[in-house]
Design an enzyme around this catalytic site. Structure first.
Site: not given
Ligand code: GLY
Length: 304
Positions: A175, A203-205, A226-229
Site C-alpha cells: 500500500t 475484494r475490498v481491503g 498497510t499490510g494484511h487488509g
Molecule cells: N492493505 C491493503 C490491502 O490489503 O488491500
C-alpha cells in the site's frame, strides 16, 4: 518464523509529513530505491506545507507522488486482480471536522486519492464503490486512463508468480500512505492501494475503510496503515492507534502497540505510520520491510 516488530519515531516539530511505501517483503537490493521514492513523495508533501497548504493538501500531494511512482502498489503500477486488471482502493481524512472521502474497487483512473479527496470535498457520501465511484470521478472531471496506462510489467510478473501459488517477493510493498501535521495544528491522513495480488474480483481491503486503513483526528492523531487488509479491518487498526494517541501515547508507541495487537490477537501482519498532535511521528512494522520517509522544516529521515 515471524519477523520482529520494528518501530521508530522522532519529533517533526510544528509541521511535517510522513509517508510509507507499503509493508511487505521487498527484495533487500530494492529497498533503498523504495525509501528514495518515499523521500521524494514526503518532500513534495512538505513543499505544500511550506507554501501554506493544509495537511490535507499535503497528504494528497504526497500520496499522488507515490501513486505516480511505478515502484509502489498504488496508482500506476498497482497490483492485478485474478482477471489481470487493476482495481484501486483509497481514502483520505482530515482531523478538524473529521471529514473523509474514499473510493473502492475503482477501475481505470491514475490517481484514486484525488477522487477520494473530491468525495471528501463534496461531502454528501464518504465511500463510493465500483462503477458508482467511476461515475462520480467522471462527473468531477477526472479522465479515465484505462488499464493499458496502469499495468506495469512488474505487476504482470507478480500476478504470474501468485497464480503459480507462490507469494511474489521483491516487487512492491502492499500500500502507500501519508500523514501530515500543518502549521495550524491540523492533521490529515491518506492511504491508497491496488490491494493484494490475484485478489478476487470485488475484494475490498482496509485502505478505503475509515478507521481501518486511514484515520485523522486533531485531538488524537493521524494514521495510515498497510499490510494484511482483512486483519486491519477486523481490528480497526488506524482508529485503534489514534485512540492510543488520544490517551496520551506518542505516535511511535501508539503504532507499535497496534501492530503488536494485530499480531497477538489474530496473527496478522502489517505496518503503520502516525503523527500525534504534539508533532511526534512514529512507524512500526511486523513485516520484513516497510519503506518510509519523514520530512519537516529542519530535516528529513527515511528507511525501510
Ligand atoms: N492493505 C491493503 C490491502 O490489503 O488491500
Amino acid at each position: 518464523m515471524s519477523e520482529p516488530i520494528v518501530s521508530q519515531g522522532g519529533l517533526l516539530g510544528r509541521f511535517g509529513v510522513v509517508v510509507h511505501g507499503g509493508a511487505g517483503n521487498v527484495k533487500p537490493e530494492r529497498r533503498a530505491k523504495h525509501a528514495e521514492g518515499c523521500l521524494r513523495a514526503a518532500r513534495a508533501g512538505l513543499e505544500v506545507l511550506r507554501q501554506g497548504g493544509s495537511a490535507l493538501d499535503a497528504v494528497e500531494r504526497a500520496a499522488r507522488a507515490l501513486e505516480d511512482d511505478t515502484l509502489f502498489n498504488a496508482g500506476t503500477g498497482a497490483c492485478l486482480d485474478e482477471e489481470g486488471r487493476v482495481a484501486h482502493d483509497a481514502s483520505i481524512m482530515e482531523g478538524k471536522g473529521l471529514a473523509a472521502g474514499a473510493v473502492c474497487d475503482l477501475r481505470g483512473f491514475a490517481n484514486p486519492i484525488s477522487i477520494a479527496r473530491a468525495a471528501l470535498d463534496d461531502g454528501r457520501h464518504v465511500l463510493y464503490a465500483s462503477e458508482g465511484a467511476a461515475r462520480f470521478a467522471r462527473a468531477r472531471g477526472f479522465v479515465p486512463v484505462g488499464d493499458e496506462a496502469l499495468v506495469t510489467e512488474a505487476a504482470r510478473e507478480a500476478l504470474a508468480t501468485a497464480r503459480q501459488g507462490a507469494m511474489p517477493m521483491g516487487w512492491a510493498g502492499n500500500t502507500i500512505g501519508a500523514v501530515a501535521l500543518d502549521g495550524h495544528g491540523l492533521l490529515a491522513a491518506a492511504t491508497s492501494t491496488g490491494g493484494v495480488v490475484n485478489k478476487r474480483v470485488g475484494r475490498v481491503g482496509d485502505s478505503p475503510i475509515i478507521g481501518a486503513g486511514t484515520y485523522a483526528d486533531d485531538e488524537a492523531g493521524a494514521v495510515s496503515t498497510t499490510g494484511h487488509g482483512e486483519g486491519m479491518i477486523r481490528l480497526c487498526i488506524a482508529r485503534t492507534a489514534a485512540e492510543h494517541m488520544r490517551g496520551g501515547l506518542a505516535a511511535e508507541e501508539a503504532v507499535r502497540r497496534s501492530i503488536e495487537h494485530l499480531r497477538g490477537r489474530i496473527g496478522s501482519t502489517g505496518g503503520a505510520i502516525a503523527i500525534d498532535p504534539r508533532g511526534h511521528y512514529g512507524l512500526s512494522r511486523s513485516t520484513a520491510s516497510m519503506s518510509w520517509a519523514a520530512t519537516w522544516a529542519e530535516g528529513e529521515a527515511s528507511g525501510f
